[in-house]
Design a protein around this motif. Structure first.
Motif, mmCIF file in Angstrom:
data_model
loop_
_atom_site.group_PDB
_atom_site.id
_atom_site.type_symbol
_atom_site.label_atom_id
_atom_site.label_comp_id
_atom_site.label_asym_id
_atom_site.label_seq_id
_atom_site.Cartn_x
_atom_site.Cartn_y
_atom_site.Cartn_z
ATOM 1 N N SER A 107 0.887 -1.932 -0.067
ATOM 2 C CA SER A 107 0.379 -0.403 0.109
ATOM 3 C C SER A 107 1.205 1.375 0.455
ATOM 4 N N ALA A 108 1.695 1.290 1.029
ATOM 5 C CA ALA A 108 2.555 2.562 1.022
ATOM 6 C C ALA A 108 3.272 2.767 -0.598
ATOM 7 N N GLY A 109 3.265 1.896 -1.358
ATOM 8 C CA GLY A 109 4.300 2.439 -2.483
ATOM 9 C C GLY A 109 4.093 2.063 -3.610
ATOM 10 N N SER A 110 4.174 2.038 -4.154
ATOM 11 C CA SER A 110 4.382 1.326 -6.398
ATOM 12 C C SER A 110 3.596 -0.272 -6.300
ATOM 13 N N THR A 111 3.907 -0.822 -7.055
ATOM 14 C CA THR A 111 3.654 -1.904 -7.022
ATOM 15 C C THR A 111 4.964 -2.398 -7.727
ATOM 16 N N THR A 112 5.367 -4.089 -8.003
ATOM 17 C CA THR A 112 6.641 -3.955 -8.138
ATOM 18 C C THR A 112 6.786 -3.957 -9.516
ATOM 19 N N LYS A 113 5.552 -4.311 -10.298
ATOM 20 C CA LYS A 113 5.446 -3.514 -11.775
ATOM 21 C C LYS A 113 6.179 -2.209 -12.295
ATOM 22 N N GLN A 114 5.500 -1.764 -11.515
ATOM 23 C CA GLN A 114 5.477 0.338 -11.565
ATOM 24 C C GLN A 114 7.096 0.092 -11.202
ATOM 25 N N ILE A 115 7.183 -0.808 -10.144
ATOM 26 C CA ILE A 115 9.192 -0.094 -9.732
ATOM 27 C C ILE A 115 9.816 -0.683 -10.762
ATOM 28 N N CYS A 116 9.807 -2.202 -11.411
ATOM 29 C CA CYS A 116 10.825 -2.711 -12.576
ATOM 30 C C CYS A 116 10.212 -1.721 -13.659
ATOM 31 N N HIS A 117 9.071 -1.297 -14.076
ATOM 32 C CA HIS A 117 9.121 -0.556 -15.097
ATOM 33 C C HIS A 117 9.900 1.124 -15.161
ATOM 34 N N GLN A 118 9.959 1.318 -13.669
ATOM 35 C CA GLN A 118 11.102 2.681 -13.644
ATOM 36 C C GLN A 118 12.590 2.627 -13.017
ATOM 37 N N VAL A 119 12.588 1.140 -13.435
ATOM 38 C CA VAL A 119 13.916 0.899 -12.569
ATOM 39 C C VAL A 119 14.741 0.924 -14.630
ATOM 40 N N LEU B 226 19.309 -5.116 -12.612
ATOM 41 C CA LEU B 226 18.817 -5.517 -13.607
ATOM 42 C C LEU B 226 18.371 -8.014 -13.519
ATOM 43 N N SER B 227 19.927 -8.336 -12.322
ATOM 44 C CA SER B 227 18.794 -9.912 -11.858
ATOM 45 C C SER B 227 18.133 -9.347 -11.412
ATOM 46 N N LEU B 228 18.079 -8.802 -10.055
ATOM 47 C CA LEU B 228 16.044 -8.292 -9.231
ATOM 48 C C LEU B 228 15.854 -8.634 -9.899
ATOM 49 N N VAL B 229 15.128 -7.505 -11.010
ATOM 50 C CA VAL B 229 14.699 -6.974 -11.908
ATOM 51 C C VAL B 229 13.963 -7.938 -12.449
ATOM 52 N N GLU B 230 14.445 -9.116 -13.364
ATOM 53 C CA GLU B 230 14.342 -9.663 -14.246
ATOM 54 C C GLU B 230 13.342 -10.408 -13.091
ATOM 55 N N PHE B 231 13.896 -11.647 -12.122
ATOM 56 C CA PHE B 231 13.331 -12.139 -10.902
ATOM 57 C C PHE B 231 12.295 -11.362 -10.057
ATOM 58 N N LEU B 232 12.093 -10.374 -10.411
ATOM 59 C CA LEU B 232 11.020 -9.767 -9.399
ATOM 60 C C LEU B 232 9.939 -10.059 -10.923
ATOM 61 N N GLU B 233 9.709 -9.704 -12.213
ATOM 62 C CA GLU B 233 9.208 -9.713 -12.698
ATOM 63 C C GLU B 233 9.248 -11.297 -13.770
ATOM 64 N N PHE B 234 9.923 -11.878 -14.044
ATOM 65 C CA PHE B 234 9.916 -13.458 -14.350
ATOM 66 C C PHE B 234 9.685 -14.405 -13.801
ATOM 67 N N GLY B 235 10.502 -14.146 -12.517
ATOM 68 C CA GLY B 235 10.906 -15.457 -11.738
ATOM 69 C C GLY B 235 11.619 -16.227 -12.216
ATOM 70 N N LYS B 236 12.463 -15.367 -13.037
ATOM 71 C CA LYS B 236 13.979 -16.638 -13.440
ATOM 72 C C LYS B 236 15.305 -15.498 -13.551
ATOM 73 N N LEU B 237 16.156 -16.426 -13.993
ATOM 74 C CA LEU B 237 17.646 -15.602 -13.841
ATOM 75 C C LEU B 237 17.683 -14.796 -15.536
ATOM 76 N N VAL B 238 18.075 -14.234 -14.572
ATOM 77 C CA VAL B 238 18.968 -12.901 -16.126
ATOM 78 C C VAL B 238 19.257 -13.355 -16.687
ATOM 79 N N GLU B 239 20.022 -13.550 -18.329
ATOM 80 C CA GLU B 239 21.346 -13.634 -18.332
ATOM 81 C C GLU B 239 21.753 -12.838 -18.944
ATOM 82 N N ARG B 240 22.904 -13.540 -19.054
ATOM 83 C CA ARG B 240 24.161 -12.266 -18.834
ATOM 84 C C ARG B 240 24.072 -11.884 -20.436
ATOM 85 N N GLN B 241 23.258 -12.692 -21.612
ATOM 86 C CA GLN B 241 23.110 -11.028 -22.904
ATOM 87 C C GLN B 241 22.167 -9.683 -22.880
ATOM 88 N N LYS B 242 21.233 -10.967 -21.448
ATOM 89 C CA LYS B 242 20.508 -9.672 -21.592
ATOM 90 C C LYS B 242 20.461 -8.301 -20.846
#
Ligand SMILES: [Mn+2]
Ligand SMILES: [Mn+2]
Lengths: 230, 278, 230, 278, 230, 230, 230, 230
Positions: free
Chosen positions: E54-66, E107-123
């Protein structure tokens, strides 16, 4: 949530304050870099005194060249002085202490080369465009002046040796008398500053080395004849 | 935290994926570390051989030509090791591995500049002795090798990085060797009563030039605190080498001044016959 | 499961092993102390060579006295050898390396004084009751022998000076030739950056000093006439 | 000084003699230094491979049998390098070269004792875990090799020196690996709700034994000041490893105490089904 | 004899080379400062995930902002890349390694938050505008990418705790499984005793902490029912 | 809560004890400062011996002036002795060891200058108002006396050089004999104290230097004729 | 040549004096070695308190065993005291300071384990056979006692953790109260001794750790019920 | 010989200058000692907040007592300010920086305890009798104020733990929010000062610890009900 704004606002102020301070420091560093450039130029010129005469300039020319660079040094210190302000001299002084000490050393050496005597603190300060009074803000610290004198003694011991190599037997004897007096002066001081104290220990060593040079000259009868005067 | 709604990957397949990429990472790291180890070993060999070359150069009891011929052979052997390093690093940026061969490189630069000085010294006047300094460019040119796997006009040559800092550190050490030789020469000059033309003067001038140059450069280098300390340490060592050289020249000069002040001057002429000086 | 008790047992064994080791070391130290006592006695005797002839013993007497003490030295090394055993030479060698080096130095000096030549490694070892073969366990290390030679060169440079003071102008010239040859020998070696290298670096100064003495003798025509041979 | 009258050697022949013996000395020194270099290189390899073996032993994602089989292979490969060192030093006292291979030896001892612990651990009770410590004798026995140049009944075996100090320093480091594993096990135990039989307790006991033993031994060693400092440093590291192990066991225990105090006890039984613990 | 002037000339060249290098380094530092500014902004945004929804933005918004800020990041790296050039990546890389690692972490954190998986090095490299190939000059080092993953694990252990505080019992379990897999991956590596190894040593603590959270949830029956799947 | 009072009470006692001890140390420091002031004055006077006779006082006058200052030194040591008490000499002795060593050096030098002989420890102690017996509490440590002798040797090597410069060829020869005996004495000692051992290594160097001076005099025939006696 | 005999005689006296002193030091070292042996035995026994109860002896037994060894400790200190004499305590105290501090630590720990209270300095001294008065010569220094207390705090923080692991939830709470008071006591002191000051900084850390243990116990309701008393 | 007098005169002036400076420093040290005495007293009082309420004073009383001591603190700073003078603040500030930081910490803590909010720099300065403006000479440095805030965060993490132990579940949640905001504030800063930066790294750790406490409360349902407000 007013609270939060308050805290954030305060920290934003602090950040801009830190930024300003950081910028001042950067500018000081730039100025000190310029001073160090000058110091390097002077150092290179002064190395000429150790060269065999024929190879380089005369001592007179060297002293002249060195002093010419101090025009630029004074401008730099002027700028620094404006940047730092009266109250903050001691806040930042570690940044320029090294180079100031070296300038003080160069000027002490030049004074000896030109006039054979101990440069006064006031004269060093004048040539660097500084005051000798702490109350003036940007000034020449006593420790830096003293340290300059001790660096000079080291250089003179080297000079005494190289003069002989170049066939000049008079200068070492002058140097010997000069350093003897300098050592007597320092012996009066109760040095608490560890750095100075260590340098002062080096003075005894320099002094012994110069005495050895004079000894070598005298025992071979190479020095100036007594009736020659000096 | 409100989790983003999206298609989370299936747990098992994710694990397999992760293990697969990490296996790749492992291979990549293993290859790099192995390469590093191989370069370190070659670097150690280079250090040892360069030190031997320097000792060899101090052996002036053989005629200079023979000395230099042997020295060239040793140099060739060292260059082979560098070539091997270059071949190992053909696909890599050698700068990334500089720490693995930096001690060897520095010792090599020391040996090369000492050798060059000895080669040019006799035909160079003291006032011109600065021309005997090995330049960075020269070092870089030595470390260019043919690429056995050269394809057409590209990759014709293999080179190894010689950062300025490594060059300066290697050059700094040559003052130590020059100082040793300077004192030996002083002893020889006095022994052979050839006081005016002592090689000591030339060596002292050489050391003085290097010291002055290094002093100016080293204080300008924008380096890490550790490196800075190293430079200051080197500068101190160089200063003390210079002092030793100057003292040696002083001794030679002072001895030379001894003669005219003695009545025995005339007798001297008969005594200092060449047979005496072995 | 003998092992079971075995592990705590092992640590008890280790403790008692350490205790034994400590005792062995103490005994070695006592022996080394005795050796050092001998070394000081020899050193005192050898100082005699720097004195004017009339004041002390002749060189011959000095050499004789020194060699007499080596009877005691050999006994000490015998004891040490038994204490240390074949396998442990390199474990403890740092304890006696200093004094061994000094004995090697004394014997090199005596050999030069008596016969004007380089002492052989075998002879040094024999006089100390040691082998030159590593395989023999307690032996004379090459490094210690070489280091002894370098210490001798330093002493010879001092001797050259004092000979002149005592009016002996022949010995310095002999020393000069000998050290010249020794230097040529050392120049053949590829040394590491270790203790030996550091000592070797001092050789050039000794050599220079000796040459100065010879030069002083020559320019004053004080040396032996050429036709005198040597 | 009154020179002893005796037949001084002829100057030229003396010089030749001196050069001849020094040429021998040079060869002797060169051989020793080369040997040292070769041993150093093999020692580096041993260090690298032992480290890899230790990483391998932490990989408990394969079944223990396979893990141990691979580990044995790696061990064999390391022993080959030791064998090479032993062959190089066949005519030498290996103690003289101990500094050249000491880092490798220590890392190897670390790997071996870790491996032995893992082998014996499952069949050993916590109260008996001290039997899983690799002894000095065991290390020494591993480092006995056949002598290819064996002659008759003598020199049948080649051995390498394993001074007590090297053994202790190697053993000290195994506490670091045991600590890592102890914390990993604590995490696993909590994850699998198997709080009472956690391997953490065993590992902690193992570390405690090593710490206590090392503490007693290390303060008794009569060593150089530098070595003494090293021992104190190791002891501090071991102490902090022990604390970390004890803290891990504490966590497991405290978690284990959580259950009875909650009403949800019964519900727990249904939730903590094996499928959950992957 | 072109060389003649050449040597003093060389040292003058070196001086000017050093001056240039110093200027390049200053410019790199300015760029890195900008990157750090961006990193701080991202960090502030990402802190939002630890706050009750409630206090802040949703995770989705946060990832977007980042991710939006990475537009600016890419521009910075572009500039850096031009400044540094192909050859000099390893000469200066210590200057930006810290901030690069942090971006990789975000970016690794955002990937996990968004897709629940390991971000690829290429990405990660793509989002920063970098290559993964060393041959490309300015690239994303493997070490920095791996270090970023380890930083993420630390942040996830904190997130697991705060999720529970905020009443979210599902995410900790997801985190647990993810970090378990990540750990299995890292266990495959043969690390040196370097910075990465040190960071990796922390992973086991993060893992333990996450398991504790999951345990707390489980014993209270707060987690998702088994039949819910995930 | 009686317990708590007890603990606090104990710690309050401890604090007042620590305070007292700290005050004692401060007072000792003040006294040592006074001693150092005296030492500097003596040092200045003693430098006179290196100057040509005509320029300064005679050696006799110098010795006289130095001994006069020891009246003040004795008073200081008296005060120190009362402050420190019998049992605590070794607790604080590092505070005054430096200055005590220097006084011992000055007195050894004066004794040589006046009587050409080695000062006895008892005499040094008497002039400083100290005992030589440890049991007396405040005493002159043997190490400090020995260290003073070694400092004297250094000063004498300098004096030998300066005498020659000033045309005095007799004193160096006296010094040479004196230092030769001193060195022989020290050679008898098995020094364990690292500081003394290091200083003793310096003695060998001083001794060599003095030998060099005598050599220079002799080879030039500048010394006193043998039949002149000394 | 009477002079020479005099000098040599004096140096021979000095050597025998140095020898005697060296022998005293060796004997002290032997005694300290014995003390260290005892200290190691005690340390091994005391480690038992961290073991799960079943594995080793009870706390009572441990304390009993420890105190039994102090019979041997007292004998050692008695011998040391005779060797050192009243005046020389501070001359040699650095030799036994380490082990004395450890004994003080062991006794503080035993006192807490047995009676749950702070041991008094007098009691520690009594059990070691020492006085608390400096004037008595061989005594227990205040610093060593304080240092022992701080070492105990470190051990107690470890004990608190291990008690919980062993299922004992009462002892940590006792420890917590005890260390709280100890910390309050130390807060009164103005520590100048750098070593103590550093150890004192460790106390804050130990104290925090113990608080954490008590917290873990309390939040899970594992501690003793209030009505249980303690 | 006029010259010589000149040199000596100059050095005598320098010595008296150095003496004066040294005396000023001693007086500053005395004043700082007094401040440290006050700081220790405050520290003792403030420890009371970690004890169960019943045992000691209420938080209100504690805050009151602390502020009372600041009357004495202000007097001390007044004296210091006069001693140091406007220009020399930065010359000597390292002498009082430690204690100033601690006072700033105490005042930040008191402000939080009393009003639950972040103390302003101006208020801290006022209570210490200082200015916040550098131009005023003796002032409260921004770094010292910030460092005080970070020390407070450490103390609050300890307080959170001890509150739970004492059964107070509200305060930890207040602390959590407060420290969350504080961390957000610090995240805005680009800290160049290494000391602060290190302390700031500690903040993250404190923050995590507090989150853990809140987590423990929440998962056990011990915290205040949401509708209770706070
Ligand atoms: Mn070299
Ligand atoms: Mn390890």
């Amino acid at each position: 949530m007013n609270e939060e704004v308050g805290v954030f606002g305060m920290f934003r102020d602090i950040e801009s304050f830190l930024k300003t301070e950081h910028d001042v420091k950067e500018k000081i560093r730039d100025n000190v870099n310029d001073l160090e450039q000058d110091a390097r130029r002077i150092s290179t010129i002064l190395q000429g005194i150790h060269q065999p005469c024929s190879a380089g300039s005369t001592t007179k020319q060297i002293c002249h060249q060195v002093k010419a660079i101090f025009d630029s040094v004074r401008v730099c210190y002027e700028k620094l002085s404006l940047l730092v302000g009266k109250q903050q001299y001691f806040k930042y002084c570690s940044l320029w202490q090294g180079v100031t000490t070296r300038f003080s050393f160069y000027l002490s050496l030049v004074e000896f080369l030109e006039f054979g005597k101990l440069v006064e603190r006031q004269k060093v300060a004048d040539l660097m465009g500084l005051s000798v009074e702490k109350s003036a803000g940007f000034h020449l610290e006593l420790d830096d002046y003293l340290c300059g004198l001790l660096l000079m003694a080291g250089e003179l011991s080297r000079l005494a040796v190289n003069c002989v190599t170049a066939g000049d037997f008079k200068t070492p004897i002058k140097i010997s008398k000069f350093v003897y007096d300098l050592e007597a002066g320092f012996r009066l001081l109760n040095l608490k500053n560890d750095f100075l104290r260590k340098k002062y220990d080096g003075l005894k060593y320099d002094s012994k080395k110069i005495e050895q040079v004079v000894y070598d000259i005298k025992i071979r009868g190479l020095g100036p004849k007594i009736d020659e005067g000096e | 935290m409100e989790p983003v709604q999206s298609q989370y990957p299936d747990s098992e397949s994710r694990k397999t994926d992760i293990l697969a990429v990490f296996a790749q990472f492992r291979d990549e790291l293993d290859i790099r570390y192995n390469l590093h180890e191989q370069v370190v070993k070659l670097g150690r060999d280079i250090t040892v051989e360069s030190k031997k070359l320097i000792f060899h150069l101090h052996r002036n009891n053989v005629t200079t030509d023979v000395l230099m011929l042997d020295a060239e052979k040793k140099k060739t052997s060292i260059l082979k090791k560098f070539h091997e390093i270059a071949k190992l690093l053909v696909l890599e940026d050698s700068l990334q591995f500089i720490r693995a061969y930096s001690p060897g490189l520095q010792e090599f630069i020391e040996a090369m500049s000492f050798m060059q000085f000895l080669k040019l010294e006799s035909q160079t006047a003291t006032s011109n002795i600065h021309t005997a300094v090995l330049t960075l460019k020269q070092v870089q040119n030595i470390l260019i090798f043919p690429n056995p796997a050269a394809t057409g006009d590209k990759n014709e040559h293999l080179t190894l990085a010689v950062p300025l800092v490594e060059y300066l550190l290697g050059l700094a050490d040559v003052t130590g060797e020059a100082m040793r030789m300077c004192i030996n020469c002083a002893a020889e000059s006095i022994g052979s009563s050839d006081l005016n033309n002592s090689r000591s003067y030339k060596l002292c001038a050489f050391v003085r030039i290097l010291y002055n140059a290094f002093q100016v450069c080293s204080t300008q280098i924008d380096s890490s605190a550790g490196r800075m300390k190293l430079f200051k340490e080197k500068l101190r060592t160089m200063h003390s080498s210079l002092i030793k050289c100057e003292d040696a020249c002083y001794t030679v000069k002072v001895r030379g001044q001894e003669i005219p002040n003695h009545l025995l001057k005339t007798e001297l002429l008969t005594v200092s016959s060449p047979s005496y000086t072995e």
